[in-house]
Design an enzyme around this catalytic site. Structure first.
Site, PDB file in Angstrom:
ATOM      1  N   GLU A 397       4.001  -5.994  12.402  1.00 47.56           N
ATOM      2  CA  GLU A 397       2.931  -5.354  13.149  1.00 47.56           C
ATOM      3  C   GLU A 397       1.830  -6.338  13.442  1.00 47.56           C
ATOM      4  OE1 GLU A 397       2.080  -2.881  10.141  1.00 47.56           O
ATOM      5  OE2 GLU A 397       3.870  -1.700  10.538  1.00 47.56           O
ATOM      6  N   HIS A 482       3.868  -0.071   0.781  1.00 46.75           N
ATOM      7  CA  HIS A 482       4.983   0.848   1.040  1.00 46.75           C
ATOM      8  C   HIS A 482       5.920   0.994  -0.154  1.00 46.75           C
ATOM      9  CE1 HIS A 482       4.669  -0.336   5.621  1.00 46.75           C
ATOM     10  NE2 HIS A 482       3.655   0.394   5.217  1.00 46.75           N
ATOM     11  N   ASN A 520       7.652   1.396   9.032  1.00 47.05           N
ATOM     12  CA  ASN A 520       6.673   2.061   8.164  1.00 47.05           C
ATOM     13  C   ASN A 520       7.249   3.400   7.690  1.00 47.05           C
ATOM     14  OD1 ASN A 520       5.715   0.745  10.702  1.00 47.05           O
ATOM     15  ND2 ASN A 520       3.917   0.454   9.450  1.00 47.05           N
TER      16      ASN A 520
HETATM   17  P1  FAE Z   1       1.636   9.753  -1.459  1.00 45.67           P
HETATM   18  O1  FAE Z   1       1.183   9.932  -0.066  1.00 45.67           O
HETATM   19  O2  FAE Z   1       1.320   8.497  -2.162  1.00 45.67           O
HETATM   20  O3  FAE Z   1       1.027  10.988  -2.293  1.00 45.67           O
HETATM   21  C1  FAE Z   1       1.143  11.094  -3.691  1.00 45.67           C
HETATM   22  C2  FAE Z   1      -0.083  11.837  -4.217  1.00 45.67           C
HETATM   23  O4  FAE Z   1       0.156  12.193  -5.585  1.00 45.67           O
HETATM   24  C3  FAE Z   1      -1.353  11.005  -4.217  1.00 45.67           C
HETATM   25  O5  FAE Z   1      -2.382  11.746  -3.588  1.00 45.67           O
HETATM   26  C4  FAE Z   1      -1.650  10.764  -5.693  1.00 45.67           C
HETATM   27  O6  FAE Z   1      -3.034  10.676  -5.972  1.00 45.67           O
HETATM   28  C5  FAE Z   1      -1.022  11.973  -6.340  1.00 45.67           C
HETATM   29  N1  FAE Z   1      -0.628  11.758  -7.739  1.00 45.67           N
HETATM   30  C6  FAE Z   1       0.002  10.681  -8.261  1.00 45.67           C
HETATM   31  N2  FAE Z   1       0.239  10.864  -9.596  1.00 45.67           N
HETATM   32  C7  FAE Z   1      -0.244  12.109  -9.887  1.00 45.67           C
HETATM   33  C8  FAE Z   1      -0.294  12.872 -11.098  1.00 45.67           C
HETATM   34  N3  FAE Z   1       0.222  12.417 -12.253  1.00 45.67           N
HETATM   35  N4  FAE Z   1      -0.881  14.086 -11.058  1.00 45.67           N
HETATM   36  C9  FAE Z   1      -1.398  14.555  -9.894  1.00 45.67           C
HETATM   37  N5  FAE Z   1      -1.384  13.880  -8.725  1.00 45.67           N
HETATM   38  C10 FAE Z   1      -0.800  12.675  -8.723  1.00 45.67           C
HETATM   39  O7  FAE Z   1       3.202   9.964  -1.599  1.00 45.67           O
HETATM   40  N6  FAE Z   1       2.927   4.227   6.055  1.00 45.67           N
HETATM   41  C11 FAE Z   1       3.238   4.387   7.356  1.00 45.67           C
HETATM   42  O8  FAE Z   1       4.257   5.009   7.670  1.00 45.67           O
HETATM   43  N7  FAE Z   1       2.435   3.867   8.335  1.00 45.67           N
HETATM   44  C12 FAE Z   1       1.313   3.153   8.048  1.00 45.67           C
HETATM   45  O9  FAE Z   1       0.590   2.735   8.952  1.00 45.67           O
HETATM   46  C13 FAE Z   1       0.987   2.947   6.680  1.00 45.67           C
HETATM   47  N8  FAE Z   1      -0.099   2.201   6.326  1.00 45.67           N
HETATM   48  C14 FAE Z   1      -0.455   2.127   5.008  1.00 45.67           C
HETATM   49  C15 FAE Z   1      -1.624   1.454   4.659  1.00 45.67           C
HETATM   50  C16 FAE Z   1      -2.057   1.440   3.335  1.00 45.67           C
HETATM   51  C17 FAE Z   1      -3.305   0.710   2.956  1.00 45.67           C
HETATM   52  C18 FAE Z   1      -1.306   2.129   2.336  1.00 45.67           C
HETATM   53  C19 FAE Z   1      -1.751   2.159   0.898  1.00 45.67           C
HETATM   54  C20 FAE Z   1      -0.129   2.790   2.684  1.00 45.67           C
HETATM   55  C21 FAE Z   1       0.304   2.789   4.002  1.00 45.67           C
HETATM   56  N9  FAE Z   1       1.467   3.447   4.376  1.00 45.67           N
HETATM   57  C22 FAE Z   1       1.813   3.554   5.696  1.00 45.67           C
HETATM   58  C23 FAE Z   1       2.355   4.064   3.373  1.00 45.67           C
HETATM   59  C24 FAE Z   1       2.264   5.591   3.304  1.00 45.67           C
HETATM   60  O10 FAE Z   1       0.918   6.000   3.228  1.00 45.67           O
HETATM   61  C25 FAE Z   1       3.064   6.073   2.081  1.00 45.67           C
HETATM   62  O11 FAE Z   1       4.404   5.666   2.260  1.00 45.67           O
HETATM   63  C26 FAE Z   1       3.029   7.578   1.917  1.00 45.67           C
HETATM   64  O12 FAE Z   1       1.710   8.051   1.748  1.00 45.67           O
HETATM   65  C27 FAE Z   1       3.871   8.020   0.723  1.00 45.67           C
HETATM   66  O13 FAE Z   1       3.988   9.424   0.758  1.00 45.67           O
HETATM   67  P2  FAE Z   1       4.383  10.238  -0.525  1.00 45.67           P
HETATM   68  O14 FAE Z   1       4.428  11.679  -0.173  1.00 45.67           O
HETATM   69  O15 FAE Z   1       5.598   9.624  -1.147  1.00 45.67           O
END
Ligand code: FAE
Length: 541
Positions: A397, A482, A520
């Protein structure tokens, strides 16, 4: 309950109701619906409650599970360790700017840990008060894993790039899943719910804020690389109005890493708005799940309620008939590995904790010539990619460097093909979960990225920047945005995310995906969750 949230955020500001009335677009119209709905959504779960379903985490997987269960008539309780992010701070804004991090920016750190740690030889990190902020830079031995913390998970902090992998590569991503179903039903469903859209190419070609991307495109094309527009969840009409100066700015003042105050359609504006409108879902922010163990009628879910210092202030135990692990790849893997090793969930199989990958993330910058200025004004939302997957195993990207000054730099986040997979394991002596990733494994990703940037540098007569990740360090090879895997579909679970050994437990987040999505990840995480929950609702409820 409004009062509690204001205290939780630690800032004084307008009341929640005043704020919503003033900036309805932030939470979406659905959040304004009936007071009963709003009240229900913000009342935390009670100790000793007996409930049909608990969802651990409020990111993509958790939101899909909660919405579809609620629509099927199930009362759902979402548990989230991070904050609600619905209350403005002293500056009147909910989220801090990327260029001026404050306590809101990091999860329980006293110093920032910026992915780009240096600039022109100067370290950028600075002291901040310890707080339950939005971005977690979680450190394992060989890698720092960045994750979002709060209601909305990674959607709060990510770049909003919403990419469906090319169908020809889907077999490398999820070989155990029927591609026809995904591309005919679940990818379209995920894209529609998330509000994915493409930049207007004519506007892109003329707007000042994408000059950096046009320079990136020109250089890629001159070296013969296929170049693609990347869809995003940013509201493109809003960005045009930002550029025209008619609305408060978000992407055009560099908001991204610590939250977007306006134009990005995070989960707060898509799935969570619909979730609240069902009236069947409670959300408990600042509650961290620490244990899940079998009991009569389902599972005992134990959680700690946190204050904004991250200290536990109460412990609650509830009984849930069904529990959905949606704590993200790292969060879910850590919980499952600990619960298996400590005997709380003894029947989980040996696949738990395995198959973790970094999606091949590696970053780099290039120093351009003075005649290739990248612009002072840079939209924080990347929207162009260089696709060299077929020839070199890299999809890069063209990312912004929204510093507000001319840097003559092009900056890239590459997603690369890498065979390296790590494993989480329980470290009994330290009482924590370790990950056996090795920094040296990133060399494969660096080589893949070089398949693009060595060629561009040779063609343009340019060099790599060495001042962005340390002093004389070319590659950002110490991190990932990721995280994927740790409870792989069809291995730790069945083909729909049901954990082996404990009926009624499900995994429904990025931990199901074996380490790579080729692009992504969040669209694939969302689409897979849509597929799995449909089956689970039809067969198990
Ligand atoms: P996620 O969204 O991480 O949600 C998990 C949630 O569970 C979080 O809110 C945690 O706080 C919560 N949690 C964890 N442990 C506990 C616990 N013990 N008790 C209660 N709550 C808990 O999971 N992906 C893209 O496709 N495009 C992008 O442009 C992109 N840019 C990114 C930029 C950054 C800086 C970052 C950090 C990530 C980026 N990603 C991007 C990755 C994407 O946000 C990530 O793959 C998803 O958010 C993962 O989704 P999940 O549902 O697996």
């Amino acid at each position: 309950m409004t009062h509690t949230m204001t205290c939780d955020n630690g800032f004084k500001g307008p009341s929640r109701r005043t704020f919503i009335a003033g900036t309805g677009s932030i939470l979406g119209a659905a959040a304004l619906g009936g007071a009963a709905t709003a009240a229900r959504a913000s009342t935390p779960i009670a100790d000793a409650a007996v409930v049909p379903a608990v969802v651990i985490g409020t990111g993509y997987g958790g939101c899909v599970a909660a919405l579809r269960l609620a629509q099927a008539g199930v009362d759902v309780h979402m548990i989230e360790m991070g904050m609600a992010w619905d209350t403005p701070g002293q500056d009147g804004k909910i989220f801090a700017n990327t260029t001026t991090p404050d306590q809101r920016s990091y999860w329980l750190r006293t110093k920032t840990k910026q992915p780009l740690s240096n600039f022109l030889g100067f370290p950028l990190d600075k002291a901040i008060p310890r707080y339950t902020g939005i971005l977690d830079a979680e450190e394992f031995a060989g890698i720092t894993v960045y994750q979002g913390r709060g209601v909305g998970g990674g959607s709060l902090v990510n770049g909003g790039m919403a990419v469906t992998p090319k169908r020809e590569y889907f077999g490398d991503v999820l070989p155990m899943v029927n591609a026809d179903e995904m591309y005919n039903v679940y990818y379209p469903r995920a894209n529609a719910e998330l509000g994915v859209g493409l930049v207007d190419p004519a506007w892109f070609d003329t707007t000042e804020c994408y000059q950096y991307a046009r320079v990136g495109r020109k250089h890629a094309q001159r070296s013969g690389f296929p170049f693609v527009f990347v869809p995003t969840v940013y509201d493109w009409d809003y960005m045009k109005q930002e550029a025209a100066g008619t609305v408060p700015k978000s992407a055009l003042v560099g908001e991204i890493l610590y939250g977007n105050n306006h134009g990005k359609k995070s989960l707060q504006k898509s799935y969570l708005a619909k979730i609240r409108a069902t009236g069947r879902v409670t959300i408990s922010p600042l509650h961290r799940v620490v244990s899940v163990a079998p009991t009569t009628g389902g599972y005992t879910v134990t959680m700690e309620q946190l204050n904004t210092n991250g200290d536990p202030i109460a412990t609650k135990s509830v009984t849930a008939a069904k529990v959905f692990f949606a704590a993200g790849s790292v969060g879910t893997s850590k919980l499952l590995v600990k619960l298996k090793a400590t005997g709380a969930l003894p029947n989980l199989n040996g696949e738990v904790g395995r198959g973790w990958g970094d999606n091949g993330n590696v970053m780099c910058g290039r120093a351009n010539h003075m005649w290739d200025a990248t612009g002072k004004l840079q939209s924080s939302i990347p929207t162009l990619g260089i696709d060299n997957w077929a020839a070199g195993g890299a999809f890069a990207e063209v990312a912004p460097l929204p510093t507000g000054i001319e840097t003559y730099a092009s900056f890239y986040l590459s997603i690369t093909k890498t065979p390296n997979r790590a494993q989480f394991s329980w470290n009994a002596a330290a009482g924590k979960v370790d990950l056996n990733w090795q920094t040296a494994w990133k060399q494969v990703s660096i080589n893949a990225a070089k398949s693009i940037f060595d060629k561009i540098n040779a063609k343009e007569g340019t060099i790599y920047r060495t001042d962005l990740f340390g002093v004389y360090k070319t590659w950002g090879d110490h991190l990932t945005y990721h995280p994927l895997g740790g409870a792989i579909l069809n291995k730790a679970t069945d083909n729909y995310g049901r954990l082996h050994g404990h009926p009624g437990l499900y995994v429904i987040d990025g931990s199901l995906i074996p380490g790579s999505t080729v692009v992504n990840p969040f669209v694939t995480i969302t689409a897979l969750a849509e597929r799995n929950i449909e089956k689970i609702i039809a067969a198990d409820l």
